[in-house]
Design an enzyme around this catalytic site. Structure first.
Site, PDB file in Angstrom:
ATOM      1  N   GLY A  61       0.826  -1.205   0.000  1.00  0.00           N
ATOM      2  CA  GLY A  61       0.000   0.000   0.000  1.00  0.00           C
ATOM      3  C   GLY A  61       0.860   1.254   0.000  1.00  0.00           C
ATOM      4  N   SER A  62       0.357   2.308   0.639  1.00  0.00           N
ATOM      5  CA  SER A  62       0.993   3.627   0.550  1.00  0.00           C
ATOM      6  C   SER A  62       2.335   3.728   1.260  1.00  0.00           C
ATOM      7  CB  SER A  62       0.041   4.685   1.109  1.00  0.00           C
ATOM      8  OG  SER A  62      -1.114   4.782   0.290  1.00  0.00           O
ATOM      9  N   THR A  63       2.737   2.689   2.012  1.00  0.00           N
ATOM     10  CA  THR A  63       4.067   2.756   2.627  1.00  0.00           C
ATOM     11  C   THR A  63       5.168   2.755   1.575  1.00  0.00           C
ATOM     12  OG1 THR A  63       4.114   0.336   2.892  1.00  0.00           O
ATOM     13  CG2 THR A  63       3.357   1.651   4.778  1.00  0.00           C
TER      14      THR A  63
END
Length: 678
Positions: free
Chosen positions: A418-420
């Site tokens: 995801g956005s990590t």
């Protein structure tokens, strides 16, 4: 005169006859030739030939074939006798053999045995005698030619000294897997007569009454003797109290492998168990025996060769009689297993495990200055003490059917990040000069697509209220998928893929344990603009391992260097895995942005009053088709911006009903706060 000549002729004839007779009494071949042939058979373990064709009558009278042939064959098999080398000292060339006297030869004997090498020298005698109408030299033998001080009636015995299994400690010498103590739970038959007591004990231990009866009916059992039924870990106070309350049941302390951190380190430590028949067959040449324990999971399995050690073995002669002395033949001392010290901080690991509150997920923490792995958690987990003690069927069934799957090792797997991954995408764009951190993009609406060629695919953003223009800092704060999709398209497929590979995607993680590699996609390439957009914010087919994800954040703190993740304290620190990933200026920009994520963004649960945490949240949606709802995994990768002793990457599964990835940020904040309070 004639008489003298006749007498002289007779004398000559008699002399010749005597010489001929004397020559006939000299056996052929010589004793040396007979000995050499005998030794050739000896070196080839041809005992039947040695007995039948070479031993003298006296030896055969004293020792039946089974005493010579079968006994030596059994010794070779039972004592693993190999590399037998027998030789003799050659006599002087002018030696003349008198058939009336023994022919003596120094004989040198050496061999390898299961307890070590054996070497000695003996004098072997050959005698002239007739056997089967043949006169020849025959060997005089006794058991001391097997082992130097062995006599008729003596026994050859083997004793084993068990090596201590090596222990596993954390970086601060705290015990992770040690040779401690626990308890044998059992009964004394004369005090344990009630059927109700058996039923109660069976229920408490998770076993059957039949099993208890089987233990109590063993041939050695006496009415007043303690009979072990089951085992308990030293700290299982609840179980011990229940046992104590049952009339006739009790427990006794015994040596036992201990796992003091239980579930918190369960998947990492693993556990030991009794060796199986199949494994024993495989490892018997390495000194294992049927009563040994062996690593079954985790580091206990991975490090088995280093932890097991080598048992000591003594080979000795037991002399005749009840009080017969023991005479050493050879001995190999026991070599205890290694003590292995991990880079893991067991207290930080426990704090992380506890902070996750039994939720399904995984965490890893690394020291950004050295690459040392400080935390490697899989949650929930099993208690290795249960397995080492012998887990009951009902308990195993309970663990196996648990919907949170505590038997699955999550830190070994890979997940959509995801956005990590957005700070990594940013770093690639910054270094490629395709991303200007201060340049704002005008982004309108909740979804976006480049053009109609994308069909139904659109990039969605969670916070369409983000104020325009959107620069890098705002894009991180609002975790704007559209911004990062556009930046990925701007840098292009080749630049993005090359940048991810520079961060270690698509290659084996250089770590002591086998971990699933991080991947850009199933094929290792990006096949469309839509996939490029998805991958820029950690979706599509992208997967990362949790330890690798933590390691990928090191360049933001080291100004461009990613270190090889370490697990053992004796490994060289700060081994460069990847270098030149990020300039000091660009690293500073991203550090500032990740602090803003916590202060101004949607990781407010990590906005601690005591620790200035920086990091990036991420939510990975697991769904099969566009528009459908599915499971969401929440991530937070973070560090103390003022004192970055470690980078913590944490993932919690199924956070869709828990306010998203901020839920994970709150768990992580607790870890940092407890660490700072130490």
């Amino acid at each position: 005169m004639g008489g003298y000549v006749l007498t002289k002729k007779i004398t000559i004839i008699l002399t010749l006859a005597f010489l001929i007779l004397l020559a006939g009494c000299q056996p052929s071949p010589t004793p040396e030739e007979r000995l050499k042939a005998y030794i050739d058979h000896w070196n080839n373990a041809e005992f039947t030939e040695m007995y039948s064709a070479y031993l003298n009558k006296g030896t055969k009278d004293a020792y039946a074939p089974e005493d010579f042939v079968e006994r030596q064959q059994k010794f070779y098999e039972d004592l693993a006798i190999t590399n037998v080398e027998v030789s003799y000292t050659k006599p002087a060339e002018e030696t003349e053999w008198d058939p009336e006297k023994p022919a003596d030869f120094p004989v040198q004997i050496q061999m390898d045995t299961l307890a070590g090498p054996v070497a000695f020298e003996k004098t072997m005698s050959l005698l002239v005698e007739s056997q089967d109408d043949t006169e020849d030299w025959f060997v005089e033998w006794d058991p001391s030619f097997i082992f130097e001080q062995l006599e008729k009636g003596d026994e050859v015995r083997v004793s084993t000294t068990t090596a201590d299994r090596g222990e596993i400690l954390d970086r601060n010498q705290k015990a992770i897997a040690i040779n401690g103590t626990g308890y044998n739970i059992g009964v004394v038959p004369e005090n344990f007569k009630k059927e109700s007591s058996k039923e109660e004990l069976a229920e408490v231990l998770g076993i059957s009454v039949d099993f208890i009866d089987e233990k109590m009916n063993q041939s050695w059992v006496q009415e007043d003797q303690f009979v072990p039924i089951s085992k308990a870990a030293k700290n299982d106070k609840e179980l011990l109290e229940k046992v104590k309350a049952i009339p006739g049941a009790t427990y006794q302390e015994t040596a036992m492998r201990e796992y003091p951190y239980e579930e918190a380190l369960g998947h990492l430590s693993g556990y030991i168990g009794p060796i199986t028949a199949e494994k024993l067959e495989e490892l018997k040449d390495q000194g294992y025996k049927s009563t040994d324990f062996i690593g079954r999971r985790g580091l206990e399995l991975t490090l088995e060769e280093r932890l097991h050690g080598k048992n000591g073995i003594k080979l000795f002669i037991q002399k005749q009689g009840d009080n017969g002395e023991e005479i050493m033949i050879t001995e190999t001392a026991a070599e205890n297993g290694e003590t292995i010290v991990l880079t893991i901080d067991a207290e930080l690991q426990k704090s992380t495990y506890d902070a996750m509150k039994g939720e399904a997920g995984t965490s890893a923490a690394v020291d950004p200055k050295t690459g040392e792995t400080l935390v490697l958690v899989s949650s929930p987990a099993y208690n290795p003490n249960e397995y080492m003690l012998g887990i009951s069927e009902s308990r195993f069934k309970e663990l196996s059917e648990d919907p949170l799957n505590p038997l699955f090792n999550r830190f070994g797997a890979a997940y959509a990040p995801g956005s990590t991954i957005k700070p990594v995408t940013s770093a690639i764009g910054l270094e490629a000069d395709t991303l200007n951190p201060t340049e704002g993009l005008q982004i309108e609406g909740a979804t976006w697509q480049k053009d109609s060629s994308w069909g139904d695919y659109r990039v969605s953003r969670l916070h369409p209220e983000a104020p325009n223009p959107i620069d890098l800092n705002k894009a991180l704060v609002y975790s704007d998928n559209i911004y990062f999709a556009q930046q990925a398209l701007n840098m292009g497929n080749d630049t993005f893929v090359s940048g991810l590979k520079n961060f270690g995607f698509g290659e084996d993680i250089p770590f002591a344990l086998e971990l699933q590699s991080s991947q850009i996609s199933n094929e290792g390439t990006i096949g469309s603009e839509g996939q490029l957009a998805d991958s820029s914010f950690g979706q599509g087919q992208m997967l990362t391992n949790i330890l690798h994800l933590a390691t990928m954040y090191e360049p933001f703190l080291t100004e461009g260097t990613m270190y090889k993740p370490l697990l053992f304290m004796d490994e060289e620190k700060s081994q460069v895995w990847k270098d030149g990933l990020l300039s000091a200026e660009n690293a500073g920009i991203l550090r500032s942005g990740m602090r803003s994520v916590v202060v101004d963004g949607y990781a407010q649960s990590a906005n601690s009053k005591t620790v200035k945490i920086a990091g990036k949240t991420g939510t990975a949606e697991l769904k099969g088709e566009i528009g459908e709802e599915g499971q969401e995994n929440g991530f937070f990768v973070s560090y103390d911006s003022e004192s970055p002793d470690f980078i913590l990457a944490m993932m919690i599964e199924s956070i869709e009903d828990n306010d998203g990835s901020d839920y994970v940020a709150g768990f992580a904040a607790k870890v940092f706060e407890e660490y700072k309070a130490r």
